[in-house]
Design a protein around this motif. Structure first.
Motif, mmCIF file in Angstrom:
data_model
loop_
_atom_site.group_PDB
_atom_site.id
_atom_site.type_symbol
_atom_site.label_atom_id
_atom_site.label_comp_id
_atom_site.label_asym_id
_atom_site.label_seq_id
_atom_site.Cartn_x
_atom_site.Cartn_y
_atom_site.Cartn_z
ATOM 1 N N GLU A 1 0.847 -1.190 0.000
ATOM 2 C CA GLU A 1 0.000 0.000 0.000
ATOM 3 C C GLU A 1 0.889 1.248 0.000
ATOM 4 O O GLU A 1 1.961 1.280 0.610
ATOM 5 C CB GLU A 1 -0.886 0.005 1.257
ATOM 6 C CG GLU A 1 -1.901 -1.128 1.273
ATOM 7 C CD GLU A 1 -2.959 -0.993 0.162
ATOM 8 O OE1 GLU A 1 -3.178 0.155 -0.310
ATOM 9 O OE2 GLU A 1 -3.526 -2.023 -0.256
ATOM 10 N N SER A 2 0.363 2.253 -0.715
ATOM 11 C CA SER A 2 1.166 3.483 -0.765
ATOM 12 C C SER A 2 0.306 4.708 -0.534
ATOM 13 O O SER A 2 -0.908 4.645 -0.550
ATOM 14 C CB SER A 2 1.852 3.593 -2.124
ATOM 15 O OG SER A 2 0.867 3.768 -3.123
ATOM 16 N N TYR A 3 0.968 5.801 -0.302
ATOM 17 C CA TYR A 3 0.284 7.091 -0.176
ATOM 18 C C TYR A 3 1.288 8.133 -0.683
ATOM 19 O O TYR A 3 2.397 7.792 -1.063
ATOM 20 C CB TYR A 3 -0.110 7.359 1.276
ATOM 21 C CG TYR A 3 1.068 7.419 2.229
ATOM 22 C CD1 TYR A 3 1.647 6.258 2.756
ATOM 23 C CD2 TYR A 3 1.616 8.650 2.587
ATOM 24 C CE1 TYR A 3 2.728 6.319 3.597
ATOM 25 C CE2 TYR A 3 2.696 8.711 3.442
ATOM 26 C CZ TYR A 3 3.256 7.545 3.949
ATOM 27 O OH TYR A 3 4.335 7.614 4.768
ATOM 28 N N THR A 4 0.857 9.370 -0.718
ATOM 29 C CA THR A 4 1.815 10.392 -1.139
ATOM 30 C C THR A 4 2.040 11.397 -0.015
ATOM 31 O O THR A 4 1.190 11.557 0.866
ATOM 32 C CB THR A 4 1.337 11.129 -2.391
ATOM 33 O OG1 THR A 4 0.021 11.605 -2.160
ATOM 34 C CG2 THR A 4 1.364 10.226 -3.601
ATOM 35 N N THR A 5 3.153 12.015 -0.105
ATOM 36 C CA THR A 5 3.597 12.933 0.935
ATOM 37 C C THR A 5 2.478 13.886 1.333
ATOM 38 O O THR A 5 1.784 14.434 0.467
ATOM 39 C CB THR A 5 4.799 13.762 0.426
ATOM 40 O OG1 THR A 5 5.722 12.870 -0.173
ATOM 41 C CG2 THR A 5 5.453 14.532 1.549
ATOM 42 N N GLY A 6 2.303 14.057 2.617
ATOM 43 C CA GLY A 6 1.299 14.994 3.110
ATOM 44 C C GLY A 6 0.020 14.298 3.531
ATOM 45 O O GLY A 6 -0.806 14.873 4.243
ATOM 46 N N ALA A 7 -0.137 13.023 3.156
ATOM 47 C CA ALA A 7 -1.362 12.315 3.549
ATOM 48 C C ALA A 7 -1.367 12.044 5.055
ATOM 49 O O ALA A 7 -0.309 11.852 5.651
ATOM 50 C CB ALA A 7 -1.455 10.987 2.796
ATOM 51 N N ALA A 8 -2.559 12.083 5.672
ATOM 52 C CA ALA A 8 -2.637 11.899 7.120
ATOM 53 C C ALA A 8 -3.558 10.723 7.492
ATOM 54 O O ALA A 8 -3.502 10.207 8.598
ATOM 55 C CB ALA A 8 -3.141 13.185 7.786
ATOM 56 N N ASP A 9 -4.364 10.343 6.569
ATOM 57 C CA ASP A 9 -5.320 9.251 6.864
ATOM 58 C C ASP A 9 -4.922 8.021 6.081
ATOM 59 O O ASP A 9 -4.898 8.031 4.848
ATOM 60 C CB ASP A 9 -6.730 9.717 6.463
ATOM 61 C CG ASP A 9 -7.764 8.644 6.779
ATOM 62 O OD1 ASP A 9 -7.388 7.659 7.488
ATOM 63 O OD2 ASP A 9 -8.892 8.782 6.307
ATOM 64 N N PHE A 10 -4.549 6.978 6.843
ATOM 65 C CA PHE A 10 -4.078 5.756 6.178
ATOM 66 C C PHE A 10 -5.047 4.592 6.416
ATOM 67 O O PHE A 10 -4.711 3.437 6.204
ATOM 68 C CB PHE A 10 -2.683 5.376 6.698
ATOM 69 C CG PHE A 10 -1.713 6.535 6.670
ATOM 70 C CD1 PHE A 10 -1.114 6.921 5.475
ATOM 71 C CD2 PHE A 10 -1.433 7.254 7.817
ATOM 72 C CE1 PHE A 10 -0.243 7.990 5.443
ATOM 73 C CE2 PHE A 10 -0.566 8.316 7.790
ATOM 74 C CZ PHE A 10 0.033 8.708 6.601
ATOM 75 N N ALA A 11 -6.277 4.900 6.892
ATOM 76 C CA ALA A 11 -7.213 3.860 7.337
ATOM 77 C C ALA A 11 -7.535 2.869 6.225
ATOM 78 O O ALA A 11 -7.522 1.649 6.445
ATOM 79 C CB ALA A 11 -8.497 4.520 7.846
#
Lengths: 658, 388
Positions: free
Chosen positions: B210-220
């Motif tokens: 799983e990935s996200y990008t910089t600045g994301a705060a919600d990883f639910a």
């Protein structure tokens, strides 16, 4: 040349005025150059300032233009994306095509990117290789999400070249962020702006340097090395955040006038520079013109000074020539009076002075001649000697006196050598005269000397001091005086008829003989001779005959005695003979016998001459020890002989004491 | 005239002399600054995480070297001048700072940047400018790849991913792992990929990436998928600010497996203090407790000087600086090109983070540690030599 200048008044005046006027010209040239330079510097700075302001405005306009373009593209993209959110995945070309067209139309645009609303993923790019990368930590992304942003110049990590990026959000109608659109701008356009040389003259140029000294754009022709570093004073000052102007060396080492400003919004320094040679060329020309004018004026001035000094110098030269002629001895010369000013007065005064001098000179000359004649014709000898005894001058009288001139006897010592035979005389002559020189009132010296012709002469000499240390020597020939003195003295002591010593000299001689006899323990004989019957002879044959008898008697008596003996005529027919240095009275008797024999000669003149004589002898010490007693005893002895008939010798001792 | 002309000559001579003096004054400019060893330090100070401890440690080291007369270089003693540039968190700023240090300050070498995302672009500039760059902590493999002037002190992500994968697989005996990472940042994305490759090579199974990008705060959402995948362990190669959120949210969504991490965990005490982090393992270049000898004494002195213990980045900073000074002494020059050769031939440098040797590219051959978080402390669980 220097010698000529030193010798010529005109040359001195002209050269001095030229030197000062040339200094003045140099000063004027320098001043006009400096003033012109300051003025031109300000003018150049003003030009550069306005040019750089213009460039900054152009730069701003360019960026604004790109931002406007971007807004248009963003609005278009927003429209597309709003209509079809999955357009990026499905048909990216539809979005990309207008971007490519835009790039083709605008050569300064390097790349257009569409970034994801979060994470900064590159959704679309005109450079396909960048798609899928992330720009999350780029300022243009984070700021571009908020609103239109101009990211100041920075080094692109991809190309390692300075770029400028404008970015802005792409939003749909409701304001939802659909992405961020960014445009990387190459700086070619800046080059164009920078290269425009409007108002910058021949050598003027502008350039941009980023905050790390990297040359972003330059206006220099053929200056293709963008991206290289550049260090100049202007760049350093601008990068330190300053704006201003100055004179410094540019990147190529040429002196320039520069204006620099820090463009904070682009993080770049904008510099406008112009070569000092060009900027200050007019100052040089101005200085050249003023120096040329100054030189012409100096030449005119020099000419004026030359003419004036000639006019001023001519009367002076006339006086100078006259003065030199006078100095050369020609007192008849007069200076021409050319002007009525001070120089004319100078000439008049000079002429008056010269004529006074001429009068004085001729008076002096006459006086001198008179004095010379006095000296020359003085019979007395006059000579001049210095205090060392060196003879300086002698007159003809002096030369006549000694027979020598100064040329032959240059000193008193040399004179002494010639005129004295004995060394003592020579020495005492010199010593005496030298000591006389020191005295206030020296004595008169009378001395005998030998004249050059061999004659023995007498000289009376006296020295007298002159002011200045020299002495005048006065000398007279007193030989004649001396001779007459001698004659008088002889006459006083001798009998005029016979030439025999008289009673006065007899007294002297006897006294001397007695003194010597006492000293030598010798004897002295005194013969008293009285001619017999002289009175009768005199009466009979006359006084002249008597005188002849007396003269003959004197001759005969002298023949009877020694050289050292003295025959004296006491008076009338009475003679005495002094016989000094006797060993005994016998010798005196022998002399007495000889006298008798000599004076009795009846054959002569037929018995009219030597009829005999009565002779008395007294001897020292036997018959007396002084003149009077001896004379009295001898007289008595003679008388005794006379009484006995004459023609006899009687010795004192045989008679009773009187 | 004689006297007049000699006066005139004097005036002229004076005039000429004044001119000559003025000319001389105009011409005689420029001077030579004393030679010194100029080192640029690129590190974030104004952004989070701020590496002020590293900066202070570096300044302390330089001050001590200078107090001792400077560094011995080719028979001379050169003062060391540390030029610090705050990189912030923006690439543009890092680039500008690096360009300024290289071009304007003309440093002989660079220490930093610390994060791969910053170090990667700067490496290009350093390489092009031929100025040696020693990054204390940028671990992305691409950093030193095909570059001559770029070095790093820390271990590379390939090693890091491999040792964590092996630890999970062999030491902990786990078979199913998941990763959650910031795909916009070079470090997490790179490390996550390398871990997954290594874990799968060891026979493990990556159940979720799983990935996200910089600045994301919600990883639910991502964490829920991970929990559903049945992963026994979750690898979180992200920066600790994100990791704290991710651990908390993971427990919230019911993930009960263990947590693994990379060397980025070592910088933040907030992570160690987190209850959910208890028992989590992460790899590190530095373990305070493994220090011995002089290094232990020195570390204690730094602790006193700085008021806090040496952290991982500070220790790596000191080592990076130490490597530069040792290289300069060894080659007897501070010329950038010679300096590069000096670093490349450095062997067995005893640093705070272990023994360092260069020779195979720009990466230090070095040891590694696996730490475990226990009661708010990071303790050394395992030490691995260079060969492993």
């Amino acid at each position: 040349m220097n010698r000529f200048i030193q010798k010529s008044l005109v040359a001195r005046l002209v050269s001095t005025s030229l030197v000062f006027s040339l200094l003045g010209v140099a000063g004027m040239g320098a001043a006009s150059y400096l003033v012109g330079r300051a003025f031109l510097r300000q003018a150049a700075v003003d030009r550069l300032e306005s040019a750089s302001r213009q460039k900054e405005t152009d730069l701003g306009l360019w960026v604004e233009e790109r931002l406007r373009d971007l807004k248009f593209v963003a609005a278009m993209s927003a429209r597309e994306l709003s209509e079809n959110p999955s357009l990026v995945e499905r048909d990216p070309e539809r979005l990309l095509n207008p971007l490519r067209e835009y790039i083709d139309a605008q050569p300064d645009v390097r790349e257009v990117l569409l970034l994801a609303p979060t994470g900064g993923r590159v959704l679309l790019s005109t450079d396909h290789s960048h798609v899928g990368g992330y720009r999350a930590s780029y300022n243009f992304y984070t700021q571009g999400r908020q609103g239109p942003t101009v990211q100041s110049v920075y080094l692109s990590p991809e190309s390692l070249r300075p770029i400028l990026t404008v970015s802005m959000p792409v939003k749909d109608a409701s304001g939802k962020l659909l992405g961020v659109l960014a445009v990387h701008l190459g700086l070619e356009r800046i080059d164009q702006i920078i290269r425009s040389r409007a108002g910058l003259g021949e050598t003027g140029e502008t350039f941009l340097v980023d905050s790390s000294n990297i040359l972003v754009a330059s206006g220099r022709k053929g200056f293709a090395v963008m991206g290289r570093q550049a260090f100049t004073e202007g760049i350093q000052r601008a990068l330190a955040g300053g704006s201003g102007q100055g004179l410094y060396l540019n990147d190529a080492g040429a002196p320039v006038v520069g204006v620099f400003r820090w463009l904070g919004s682009y993080q770049m320094a904008l510099l406008a520079e112009m070569s000092q040679a060009e900027a200050f060329a007019s100052a040089g020309q101005l200085a050249l013109v003023s120096v040329l004018v100054g030189l012409a004026m100096a030449a005119l001035l020099g000419l004026g000074v030359f003419v004036l000094s000639r006019r001023v110098a001519r009367p002076i030269l006339a006086v100078t020539r006259a003065a030199m002629a006078v100095a050369g001895g020609d007192l008849s010369v007069r200076a021409e009076v050319m002007t009525k000013d001070e120089l004319g007065n100078l000439a008049k005064a000079f002429n008056a002075m010269t004529s006074d001098l001429s009068g004085l000179y001729s008076r002096l000359e006459m006086e001198g001649r008179e004095r010379g004649a006095i000296l020359q014709s003085s019979f007395d000898g006059i000579a001049l000697a210095d205090k060392n005894g060196t003879l300086i001058y002698d007159n003809p009288g002096m030369q006549r006196l000694f027979g020598y001139s100064v040329r032959e006897v240059p000193s008193l010592a040399a004179l002494a050598d010639r005129i004295f035979a004995s060394p003592e005389d020579r020495q005492s002559f010199v010593v005496n005269l030298m000591s006389d020189m020191l005295q206030e009132n020296p004595p008169e010296r009378v001395f005998p000397f030998q004249h050059r012709d061999g004659g023995q002469c007498w000289c009376r000499m006296r020295v007298s001091r002159m002011p200045g240390g020299n002495v005048v020597i006065n000398a007279q020939d007193v030989s004649a005086l001396k001779a007459s003195e001698e004659r008088v003295r002889h006459m006083a002591l001798h009998d005029a008829l016979t030439g025999l010593p008289n009673r006065q000299l007899f007294s002297d001689r006897l006294e001397q003989a007695l003194r010597r006899a006492r000293r030598n323990n010798a004897g002295v004989g005194l013969l008293y001779v009285d001619l017999d019957r002289f009175k009768a002879l005199n009466d009979t044959f006359g006084h002249a005959h008597g005188d002849r008898v007396l003269v003959e008697t004197a001759l005969r008596l002298k023949a009877c005695v020694r050289e050292s003996d003295t025959v004296v005529r006491l008076g009338g027919d009475e003679f005495v003979i002094v016989l000094p240095d006797l060993a005994g009275s016998k010798d005196a008797q022998a002399v007495g016998e000889k006298v008798l024999e000599a004076l009795f000669d009846p054959e002569v003149a037929e018995g009219r001459m030597f009829l005999g004589a009565s002779v008395g002898l007294a001897c020292y010490p036997e018959h007396g020890d002084d003149q009077d007693s001896l004379l009295a005893r001898a007289d008595a002895a003679m008388y005794s002989a006379k009484r006995a008939g004459g023609n006899a010798l009687r010795v004192a001792g045989t008679l009773p004491t009187v | 005239m004689c006297a007049g002309s000699s006066k005139l000559r004097k005036v002229l001579a004076c005039f000429l002399m004044v001119c000559a003096l003025a000319l001389l004054a105009v011409c005689s400019r420029g001077q030579n600054a004393d030679e010194e060893f100029r080192i640029g330090l690129l590190l974030p100070l104004s952004s989070t995480p701020a590496l002020s401890v590293s900066q202070r440690a570096a300044m302390s080291l330089v001050a001590r070297v200078n107090a001792g007369g400077g560094v011995a270089v080719g028979g001379r003693r050169l003062r060391v001048r540390l030029l610090v540039e705050d990189t912030g968190s923006q690439v543009e700023r890092v680039m500008a700072a690096a360009a300024r240090l290289i071009s304007q300050e003309r440093v002989a070498a660079l220490v930093g940047p610390y994060f791969s995302r910053d170090a990667l672009p700067v490496a290009g500039v350093a390489e092009q400018s031929q100025v040696p760059l020693v990054s204390p902590s940028a671990s992305n493999p691409l950093l030193t790849k095909d570059r001559n002037y770029v070095f790093r002190v820390c271990m590379v992500d390939t090693v890091q991913g491999r040792i964590m994968a092996r630890f999970a697989r062999e030491d902990l005996g786990l078979r199913r792992a998941a990763v959650l990472y910031d795909e916009a940042d070079a470090y997490p994305s790179g490390l996550a990929r390398l871990f997954c490759e290594a874990f799968e090579r060891l026979g493990g199974q990556v159940t979720a990436r799983e990935s996200y990008t910089t600045g994301a705060a919600d990883f639910a959402a991502q964490l829920a998928r991970i929990r559903a995948s049945g992963a026994q362990v979750l690898f979180l190669p992200n920066f600790s600010k994100d990791v704290v959120r991710q651990m908390t949210q993971a427990r919230t969504v019911g993930f009960s497996g263990g947590f693994l991490g990379g060397d980025s965990w070592g910088t933040d005490s907030a992570l160690r203090d987190l209850a959910e982090a208890e028992g989590a393992f992460f790899s590190s270049d530095y373990a305070e407790e493994s220090l011995s000898g002089q290094n232990r004494v020195d570390a204690e002195r730094y602790r006193k000087e700085l008021g806090v213990p040496l952290d991982k980045n500070a220790a790596l900073t000191l080592d990076a600086l130490g490597v530069l000074l040792a290289a300069a002494s060894a080659v007897g020059s501070v010329d950038p090109v010679s300096l590069r050769a000096g670093i490349a031939s450095l062997r067995g440098y005893e640093g705070f983070t272990g023994r360092l040797s260069f020779g195979h590219g720009g990466d230090a051959v070095r040891s590694a540690h696996i730490l475990v978080i226990e009661a708010g402390q990071a303790r050394c669980r395992k030490q691995l030599g260079p060969a492993q």
